[in-house]
Scaffold this active site. Sequence first.
Site, PDB file in Angstrom:
ATOM      1  N   THR A 117      37.633  34.876  39.002  1.00  0.00           N
ATOM      2  CA  THR A 117      38.381  35.277  40.196  1.00  0.00           C
ATOM      3  C   THR A 117      39.851  35.546  39.880  1.00  0.00           C
ATOM      4  OG1 THR A 117      39.176  34.493  42.355  1.00  0.00           O
ATOM      5  CG2 THR A 117      38.732  32.818  40.703  1.00  0.00           C
ATOM      6  N   TYR A 142      39.955  25.992  44.142  1.00  0.00           N
ATOM      7  CA  TYR A 142      38.981  27.054  43.849  1.00  0.00           C
ATOM      8  C   TYR A 142      39.380  27.807  42.586  1.00  0.00           C
ATOM      9  CZ  TYR A 142      36.875  31.685  44.051  1.00  0.00           C
ATOM     10  OH  TYR A 142      36.245  32.863  43.721  1.00  0.00           O
TER      11      TYR A 142
END
Length: 330
Positions: A117, A142
């Site tokens: 990501t 995250y």
Amino acid sequence: MTVLVTGGAGYIGSHMVWALLDAGEDVAVIDRLSTGFRWALPPEVKFYQGDIADEALHEKVFAENDIDAIIHFAGSIIVPESVSDPLAYYENNTVKSRALIAAAIRHKVPHFVFSSTAAVYGTPETPEPVLETARLDPESPYGSSKLMTEIMLRDAARAYDFVYTALRYFNVAGADPKGRTGQSTVGATHLIKVAGEAALGKRSHIDVFGTDYPTADGTCVRDYIHVSDLANAHLKALERMRAGGESIIANCGYGRGFSVLEVLETVKKVHGKEFEIHLAGRRPGDAVTIVANPSLAKRELQWVPQYDDLEFIVKTALDWEAHLARRNQR
């Protein structure tokens, strides 16, 4: 040879499965169906319901399939949720990925593609499109959980006969242009998904989190990539590794940013109707501006995006929302 797709019944994973089948690959899927759907997959796919950290399931899957590559999507993806429950994210995204990597090495799977990501960058130091060599400074658990997995892959590739590609996604949106799958998760937080639900009356409104950021209109700026282009980048990564390519980390985005309000205006334009927008305060963990420099992926993977058009991305997302509405009525 078979490609194993983890999280293959989810949003991006299901697009990957269809793309692999279109390319003539044999596919097996592991998914615990926490957010994915079995109906999102074609019936001919070998499907195993379970957790990616289940060693007994690993043994069954590897015994029944001649797997030469793993494409790993399974994981949790909601930034604010990761801030409020970080240990769950480190468990699901990092610890369980470690178990999957260990299984790949134990069963001598030579190729591994990881769903990483842009959150590993945090907010870049400069407004220019970010390169893979930029400072890594996640602003949420995250992002940190994904970065930890990248580090594990790097070290595993140095120690074992193992090659990986980590693709750092920017904001994935849209749906299969052929209408076979799309973002179907209830309560999904993707901006274009939520805006589509608001446009079709599935939500009363959409919240905009933060209007005082140092951007042109005060809202966060992101690089939106069509999910089918992203799936194609994975195919190119797999092709490159099978041809002898070394491990690589590459951005997947278009190199253009749109603010939250620009995206909402595009949804209104494509849909042709207004919907209610509520302005709210900032959320923890959100980067201000993040736009990809995709030159490495284009050069090394020979990746050529086909759907670099925000209106097209929005149209496919809206078409899928309409499909879901008809499906639910049935």
